[in-house]
Design a protein around this motif. Structure first.
Motif, PDB file in Angstrom:
ATOM      1  N   PRO A  36       0.843  -1.188   0.000  1.00 22.67           N
ATOM      2  CA  PRO A  36       0.000   0.000   0.000  1.00 22.67           C
ATOM      3  C   PRO A  36       0.875   1.233   0.000  1.00 22.67           C
ATOM      4  CG  PRO A  36      -0.622  -1.547   1.756  1.00 22.67           C
ATOM      5  CD  PRO A  36       0.701  -1.976   1.206  1.00 22.67           C
ATOM      6  N   ALA A  37       0.389   2.295  -0.561  1.00 17.19           N
ATOM      7  CA  ALA A  37       1.215   3.502  -0.668  1.00 17.19           C
ATOM      8  C   ALA A  37       1.185   4.298   0.621  1.00 17.19           C
ATOM      9  CB  ALA A  37       0.718   4.360  -1.838  1.00 17.19           C
ATOM     10  N   PHE A  38       1.666   3.647   1.727  1.00 16.19           N
ATOM     11  CA  PHE A  38       1.677   4.422   2.954  1.00 16.19           C
ATOM     12  C   PHE A  38       2.820   5.412   2.910  1.00 16.19           C
ATOM     13  CE2 PHE A  38       5.346   3.031   5.342  1.00 16.19           C
ATOM     14  CZ  PHE A  38       5.583   1.718   4.962  1.00 16.19           C
ATOM     15  N   VAL A  39       2.621   6.517   3.568  1.00 14.60           N
ATOM     16  CA  VAL A  39       3.644   7.545   3.617  1.00 14.60           C
ATOM     17  C   VAL A  39       4.378   7.398   4.914  1.00 14.60           C
ATOM     18  CG1 VAL A  39       4.095  10.024   3.618  1.00 14.60           C
ATOM     19  CG2 VAL A  39       2.225   9.076   2.249  1.00 14.60           C
ATOM     20  N   SER A  40       5.694   7.301   4.872  1.00 20.04           N
ATOM     21  CA  SER A  40       6.440   7.186   6.093  1.00 20.04           C
ATOM     22  C   SER A  40       6.283   8.471   6.862  1.00 20.04           C
ATOM     23  CB  SER A  40       7.906   6.981   5.784  1.00 20.04           C
ATOM     24  OG  SER A  40       8.444   8.122   5.206  1.00 20.04           O
ATOM     25  N   ALA A  41       6.003   8.327   8.127  1.00 21.80           N
ATOM     26  CA  ALA A  41       5.857   9.506   8.931  1.00 21.80           C
ATOM     27  C   ALA A  41       6.441   9.193  10.251  1.00 21.80           C
ATOM     28  CB  ALA A  41       4.400   9.873   9.041  1.00 21.80           C
ATOM     29  N   VAL A  42       5.624   9.127  11.199  1.00 21.76           N
ATOM     30  CA  VAL A  42       6.109   8.919  12.494  1.00 21.76           C
ATOM     31  C   VAL A  42       6.279   7.505  12.755  1.00 21.76           C
ATOM     32  CG1 VAL A  42       5.202  10.952  13.434  1.00 21.76           C
ATOM     33  CG2 VAL A  42       3.770   9.008  13.182  1.00 21.76           C
ATOM     34  N   SER A  43       7.295   7.502  13.240  1.00 22.52           N
ATOM     35  CA  SER A  43       7.347   6.240  13.548  1.00 22.52           C
ATOM     36  C   SER A  43       7.214   6.510  14.947  1.00 22.52           C
ATOM     37  CB  SER A  43       8.466   5.465  13.426  1.00 22.52           C
ATOM     38  OG  SER A  43       9.631   5.609  13.378  1.00 22.52           O
ATOM     39  N   VAL A  52      17.888  -1.098  16.636  1.00 23.37           N
ATOM     40  CA  VAL A  52      19.241  -0.568  16.786  1.00 23.37           C
ATOM     41  C   VAL A  52      19.126   0.951  16.812  1.00 23.37           C
ATOM     42  CG1 VAL A  52      21.574  -0.393  15.868  1.00 23.37           C
ATOM     43  CG2 VAL A  52      20.295  -2.521  15.576  1.00 23.37           C
ATOM     44  N   GLN A  53      19.612   1.541  17.900  1.00 23.13           N
ATOM     45  CA  GLN A  53      19.541   2.996  18.082  1.00 23.13           C
ATOM     46  C   GLN A  53      20.938   3.592  18.091  1.00 23.13           C
ATOM     47  OE1 GLN A  53      15.484   3.791  18.241  1.00 23.13           O
ATOM     48  NE2 GLN A  53      17.104   5.308  18.557  1.00 23.13           N
ATOM     49  N   GLU A  54      21.123   4.669  17.328  1.00 25.21           N
ATOM     50  CA  GLU A  54      22.386   5.384  17.395  1.00 25.21           C
ATOM     51  C   GLU A  54      22.543   6.045  18.768  1.00 25.21           C
ATOM     52  OE1 GLU A  54      25.081   5.943  15.562  1.00 25.21           O
ATOM     53  OE2 GLU A  54      24.500   4.710  13.823  1.00 25.21           O
ATOM     54  N   GLU A  55      23.766   6.088  19.239  1.00 22.02           N
ATOM     55  CA  GLU A  55      24.048   6.666  20.549  1.00 22.02           C
ATOM     56  C   GLU A  55      23.496   8.080  20.691  1.00 22.02           C
ATOM     57  OE1 GLU A  55      27.908   8.157  23.183  1.00 22.02           O
ATOM     58  OE2 GLU A  55      28.210   6.749  21.530  1.00 22.02           O
ATOM     59  N   VAL A  56      23.585   8.878  19.640  1.00 24.00           N
ATOM     60  CA  VAL A  56      23.155  10.275  19.733  1.00 24.00           C
ATOM     61  C   VAL A  56      21.692  10.394  20.123  1.00 24.00           C
ATOM     62  CG1 VAL A  56      22.561  10.470  17.272  1.00 24.00           C
ATOM     63  CG2 VAL A  56      23.191  12.515  18.558  1.00 24.00           C
ATOM     64  N   ASN A  78      16.284   9.997  15.808  1.00 15.74           N
ATOM     65  CA  ASN A  78      15.471  10.047  17.014  1.00 15.74           C
ATOM     66  C   ASN A  78      15.201   8.633  17.499  1.00 15.74           C
ATOM     67  OD1 ASN A  78      14.912  12.985  16.777  1.00 15.74           O
ATOM     68  ND2 ASN A  78      13.763  12.348  14.964  1.00 15.74           N
ATOM     69  N   ILE A  79      14.772   8.516  18.722  1.00 12.23           N
ATOM     70  CA  ILE A  79      14.360   7.226  19.239  1.00 12.23           C
ATOM     71  C   ILE A  79      13.147   6.757  18.434  1.00 12.23           C
ATOM     72  CG2 ILE A  79      13.337   6.083  21.260  1.00 12.23           C
ATOM     73  CD1 ILE A  79      15.153   7.973  22.950  1.00 12.23           C
ATOM     74  N   HIS A  80      13.149   5.496  18.057  1.00  8.25           N
ATOM     75  CA  HIS A  80      12.089   4.974  17.197  1.00  8.25           C
ATOM     76  C   HIS A  80      10.721   5.173  17.853  1.00  8.25           C
ATOM     77  CE1 HIS A  80       9.666   2.211  14.799  1.00  8.25           C
ATOM     78  NE2 HIS A  80      10.609   2.318  13.886  1.00  8.25           N
ATOM     79  N   GLY A  81       9.723   5.474  17.026  1.00  7.25           N
ATOM     80  CA  GLY A  81       8.393   5.774  17.528  1.00  7.25           C
ATOM     81  C   GLY A  81       7.801   4.691  18.404  1.00  7.25           C
ATOM     82  N   LEU A  82       8.071   3.424  18.104  1.00 15.95           N
ATOM     83  CA  LEU A  82       7.526   2.332  18.903  1.00 15.95           C
ATOM     84  C   LEU A  82       8.163   2.242  20.279  1.00 15.95           C
ATOM     85  CD1 LEU A  82       7.128  -0.482  16.217  1.00 15.95           C
ATOM     86  CD2 LEU A  82       5.333   0.911  17.250  1.00 15.95           C
ATOM     87  N   LEU A  83       9.264   2.955  20.485  1.00 17.90           N
ATOM     88  CA  LEU A  83       9.936   2.960  21.785  1.00 17.90           C
ATOM     89  C   LEU A  83       9.639   4.234  22.581  1.00 17.90           C
ATOM     90  CD1 LEU A  83      13.485   1.638  20.772  1.00 17.90           C
ATOM     91  CD2 LEU A  83      11.714   0.375  22.002  1.00 17.90           C
ATOM     92  N   GLN A  84       8.948   5.176  21.980  1.00 18.15           N
ATOM     93  CA  GLN A  84       8.794   6.488  22.606  1.00 18.15           C
ATOM     94  C   GLN A  84       7.728   6.497  23.697  1.00 18.15           C
ATOM     95  OE1 GLN A  84       8.077   9.410  19.557  1.00 18.15           O
ATOM     96  NE2 GLN A  84       9.942   8.888  18.438  1.00 18.15           N
ATOM     97  N   THR A  85       7.985   7.288  24.736  1.00 15.18           N
ATOM     98  CA  THR A  85       6.949   7.593  25.713  1.00 15.18           C
ATOM     99  C   THR A  85       6.057   8.677  25.134  1.00 15.18           C
ATOM    100  OG1 THR A  85       8.215   9.351  26.797  1.00 15.18           O
ATOM    101  CG2 THR A  85       8.534   7.089  27.621  1.00 15.18           C
ATOM    102  N   GLU A  86       4.893   8.859  25.742  1.00 13.25           N
ATOM    103  CA  GLU A  86       3.975   9.878  25.242  1.00 13.25           C
ATOM    104  C   GLU A  86       4.573  11.273  25.354  1.00 13.25           C
ATOM    105  OE1 GLU A  86      -0.360  11.670  26.524  1.00 13.25           O
ATOM    106  OE2 GLU A  86      -0.095   9.487  26.524  1.00 13.25           O
ATOM    107  N   GLU A  87       5.218  11.577  26.480  1.00 13.19           N
ATOM    108  CA  GLU A  87       5.744  12.931  26.649  1.00 13.19           C
ATOM    109  C   GLU A  87       6.929  13.186  25.721  1.00 13.19           C
ATOM    110  OE1 GLU A  87       7.178  13.722  30.580  1.00 13.19           O
ATOM    111  OE2 GLU A  87       8.340  11.877  30.717  1.00 13.19           O
ATOM    112  N   TYR A  88       7.739  12.162  25.459  1.00 12.91           N
ATOM    113  CA  TYR A  88       8.846  12.315  24.506  1.00 12.91           C
ATOM    114  C   TYR A  88       8.280  12.540  23.107  1.00 12.91           C
ATOM    115  CZ  TYR A  88      13.100  11.242  21.834  1.00 12.91           C
ATOM    116  OH  TYR A  88      14.171  11.299  20.969  1.00 12.91           O
ATOM    117  N   GLN A 132      12.326   8.598  29.310  1.00 14.23           N
ATOM    118  CA  GLN A 132      12.384   7.877  28.042  1.00 14.23           C
ATOM    119  C   GLN A 132      13.383   6.729  28.114  1.00 14.23           C
ATOM    120  OE1 GLN A 132      10.726   8.084  24.839  1.00 14.23           O
ATOM    121  NE2 GLN A 132      11.878   6.179  24.786  1.00 14.23           N
ATOM    122  N   LEU A 133      14.554   6.986  28.651  1.00  9.30           N
ATOM    123  CA  LEU A 133      15.566   5.932  28.766  1.00  9.30           C
ATOM    124  C   LEU A 133      15.107   4.832  29.725  1.00  9.30           C
ATOM    125  CD1 LEU A 133      18.921   7.954  28.809  1.00  9.30           C
ATOM    126  CD2 LEU A 133      17.722   6.936  26.871  1.00  9.30           C
TER     127      LEU A 133
END
Length: 317
Positions: free
Chosen positions: A13-20, A206-210, A154-164, A225-226
């Motif tokens: 499907p032609a989904f548009v990448s957005a937030v992850s 896999v998350q970059e250190e930054v 950025n930290i991947h959307g599936l790992l994010q807290t709501e406030e982050y 978040q961490l």
């Protein structure tokens, strides 16, 4: 031991990448007279985006609500008062300009004695809560049995807290309106229901250190978040790894990489650095992304080393 699903071509499907990005409906809290925090009467749902394919079903639900209201002999002001929302909001829902929250339909069904006719559309409205550009991405994640996800900005959307997530989305330009922001945050949090599926998909992050150092929001937002990431990493179907900044020569410098694999052996991938960021299903292109992700994963810290690294970063805040 992780089972690798073979790759075959898939119809994409032609989904548009957005937030992850666990759950639920996001409610906006507003300051009212006297400093008391209450729920905004304008949060009965979300405006329909122009040209959204969901518009026809939202209009059908609106017409049904009006029919049920009139059959119950109730005027708009009466229904608005019973539901606790403004009259204008009810009118917008009835004319199909506003996507009602599922719980609004649930309550309206009871108030209007609609015998389940309004409740029958609750699942459709749950899907409609996603912005158009996120809806198909959420559907793909909901079907995936294996997800390989590399993030370098950025930290991947599936790992994010709501406030982050909220703090991160506030940095985007042009800026979202308050309503758009809450809808985006709500959609991102709702996507995290993939962690609750049974059987659970296998996740490799896999998350970059930054991404662990940048204080999106503020230091306390990053701390929480961490801490959340450490909790997610304890799930038996999640592997979380960190790519140290000192690893200068790895194939992730082109940007985000995602590969979602499905039960039938098909897969969909995406990379910021290739294919114009569009989702792809061509086997040759998927093998390329699989190869890159495999090298990235091999060069990153092990899951055990990564948890220790995140704990150290947390201690330094």
């Amino acid at each position: 031991m992780r089972v690798t699903t073979p790759l075959r071509t898939a119809t994409v499907p032609a989904f548009v990448s957005a937030v992850s990005a666990v759950s639920g409906v996001v409610r906006v809290r507003v300051r009212v007279e006297g400093g008391v925090v209450g729920e905004s009467v304008d949060e009965a749902g979300w405006d329909v985006e122009p040209g959204d394919e969901i518009e026809s079903i939202v209009q059908a639900v609106g017409r049904l609500l009006k029919v049920c209201r009139e059959a119950a002999g109730m005027a708009v002001p009466e229904l608005a008062e019973a539901l606790g929302y403004g009259e204008d909001m009810i009118r917008k829902i009835e004319r199909g300009a506003r996507i009602p929250r599922p719980e609004v339909l649930d309550r309206a069904d009871t108030i209007l004695k609609a015998q389940g006719h309004l409740r029958a559309f609750m699942e459709d409205m749950r899907k409609a809560r996603y912005p158009r550009k996120v809806r198909e991405l959420a559907e793909l994640e909901g079907r995936a049995v294996e997800m390989s996800l590399y993030s370098n900005h950025n930290i991947h959307g599936l790992l994010q807290t709501e406030e982050y997530a909220r703090a991160l989305l506030r940095t985007w330009r042009p800026a979202y309106s308050p309503d758009q922001l809450e809808r985006m945050v709500g959609a991102r949090m709702a996507r995290k229901s993939v962690f609750e599926r049974s059987p659970s998909p296998e996740f490799s992050f896999v998350q970059e250190e930054v991404t662990l150092r940048r204080p999106i929001g503020d230091t306390m937002v990053l701390r929480r978040q961490l801490q959340h990431m450490l909790e997610v990493a304890e799930l038996p179907f999640v592997e979380l790894q960190v790519m140290p900044t000192g690893r200068a020569n790895h194939p992730g410098t082109g940007g985000l990489i995602e590969v979602l694999k499905f039960m039938d052996g098909t897969a969909v991938g995406r990379s910021d650095g290739d294919f114009a960021g569009r989702p792809i299903s061509n086997p040759r292109q998927l093998r390329l992304l699989d190869l890159r992700y495999g090298i990235i994963r091999a060069q990153a810290l092990t899951p055990e080393e990564s948890l220790a690294f995140i704990e150290q970063a947390l201690g330094e805040l």
